[in-house]
Design a protein around this motif. Sequence first.
Motif, PDB file in Angstrom:
ATOM      1  N   THR A  24       0.839  -1.205   0.000  1.00  0.00           N
ATOM      2  CA  THR A  24       0.000   0.000   0.000  1.00  0.00           C
ATOM      3  C   THR A  24       0.870   1.248   0.000  1.00  0.00           C
ATOM      4  OG1 THR A  24      -1.711  -1.209   1.206  1.00  0.00           O
ATOM      5  CG2 THR A  24      -1.901   1.193   1.169  1.00  0.00           C
TER       6      THR A  24
ATOM      7  N   GLN B 200       2.663   1.658  -3.457  1.00  0.00           N
ATOM      8  CA  GLN B 200       1.713   2.149  -4.471  1.00  0.00           C
ATOM      9  C   GLN B 200       1.387   3.620  -4.242  1.00  0.00           C
ATOM     10  OE1 GLN B 200      -1.566  -0.591  -4.140  1.00  0.00           O
ATOM     11  NE2 GLN B 200      -0.359  -2.295  -4.936  1.00  0.00           N
ATOM     12  N   ALA B 201       1.225   4.022  -2.986  1.00  0.00           N
ATOM     13  CA  ALA B 201       0.918   5.422  -2.678  1.00  0.00           C
ATOM     14  C   ALA B 201       2.088   6.330  -3.051  1.00  0.00           C
ATOM     15  CB  ALA B 201       0.570   5.568  -1.198  1.00  0.00           C
TER      16      ALA B 201
ATOM     17  N   GLN C 221       4.311   5.820  -5.349  1.00  0.00           N
ATOM     18  CA  GLN C 221       4.355   5.912  -6.806  1.00  0.00           C
ATOM     19  C   GLN C 221       3.236   6.812  -7.337  1.00  0.00           C
ATOM     20  OE1 GLN C 221       4.358   1.665  -7.482  1.00  0.00           O
ATOM     21  NE2 GLN C 221       6.576   1.609  -7.713  1.00  0.00           N
ATOM     22  N   ALA C 222       2.030   6.685  -6.782  1.00  0.00           N
ATOM     23  CA  ALA C 222       0.891   7.499  -7.229  1.00  0.00           C
ATOM     24  C   ALA C 222       1.104   8.983  -6.939  1.00  0.00           C
ATOM     25  CB  ALA C 222      -0.397   7.017  -6.564  1.00  0.00           C
ATOM     26  N   ALA C 223       1.818   9.284  -5.852  1.00  0.00           N
ATOM     27  CA  ALA C 223       2.065  10.679  -5.470  1.00  0.00           C
ATOM     28  C   ALA C 223       3.261  11.278  -6.193  1.00  0.00           C
ATOM     29  CB  ALA C 223       2.282  10.772  -3.960  1.00  0.00           C
TER      30      ALA C 223
ATOM     31  N   THR D 109      -5.574   8.662  -2.804  1.00  0.00           N
ATOM     32  CA  THR D 109      -4.942   8.340  -4.085  1.00  0.00           C
ATOM     33  C   THR D 109      -5.624   9.051  -5.251  1.00  0.00           C
ATOM     34  OG1 THR D 109      -6.215   6.288  -4.231  1.00  0.00           O
ATOM     35  CG2 THR D 109      -3.981   6.129  -3.360  1.00  0.00           C
TER      36      THR D 109
ATOM     37  N   PRO E 278      -3.524  13.403  -6.004  1.00  0.00           N
ATOM     38  CA  PRO E 278      -2.071  13.264  -5.842  1.00  0.00           C
ATOM     39  C   PRO E 278      -1.419  14.347  -4.987  1.00  0.00           C
ATOM     40  CG  PRO E 278      -2.688  12.866  -8.117  1.00  0.00           C
ATOM     41  CD  PRO E 278      -3.919  13.363  -7.411  1.00  0.00           C
TER      42      PRO E 278
ATOM     43  N   LYS F 256       0.585  13.354  -1.694  1.00  0.00           N
ATOM     44  CA  LYS F 256       1.995  13.708  -1.521  1.00  0.00           C
ATOM     45  C   LYS F 256       2.230  14.367  -0.170  1.00  0.00           C
ATOM     46  CE  LYS F 256       5.806  16.039  -3.826  1.00  0.00           C
ATOM     47  NZ  LYS F 256       6.245  16.712  -5.053  1.00  0.00           N
TER      48      LYS F 256
END
Length: 160
Positions: free
Chosen positions: A39, A42-43, A45-47, A81, A84, A88
Motif C-alpha cells: 500500500t 503504491q501510494a 508511486q501514485a504521489a 490516491t 495526488p 503527496k
Amino acid sequence: MKLSLVFLGLLLVATSLSNPAPQNIMELLQKARQDRISTLVQAIQAAGLAETLQKDGPFTLFAPVNDAFKKLPEDSVAKLTANPTELKKFLLRHVVKGNIPLSELKTGDLTSLDGGISKITVTAPDNITVDKAKIYAPMNLTSTTAINGVIHYIDQVLLP
C-alpha cells in the motif's frame, strides 16, 4: 601471473556477491515483502515521490505497513490516491530530513518534510513511538539502511 589474475577475478566476483550494490530507500521498499508494504509503495508511486526517495537525501522514512492503512476509516486511502497533491503531502508527513538510525532516535520532536511536527517517545531501545505509532524494532534490524537514509516500519499511519 595467469593464476594470480584468475584468483583476483574470483575474489572480485565473491566480493561483489557478498556485498550487493548499495540501494536507495525506494529500491529497498520495492524489494521488501510486498505483503507488508505494498500500500505504501503504491501510494508513493501514485504521489510521484518515488524519484524523491531515490535522490541523495538523506531521509528517514517512517513507513506504515499495510495493516496500518487498514486502520484508517474506510475509503480514506482511495480518496487520498484520487488527489495526488493531498497524497503527496500526506506521505511527506512520514519523511524527515536526515539519516536517523533506530539507535539515534531520542525523545523529542522531529519536523517532517510537510512541515509537521512528530513527537518521538523512547521508553526502551525496542519501544519507540512516533506520534503513538510503534516502530517495529525487530523489523528494523534487517535491510533498512539505504545509501540515502533509513527506513523505520511503523504500525500506524501518521496523521496531521
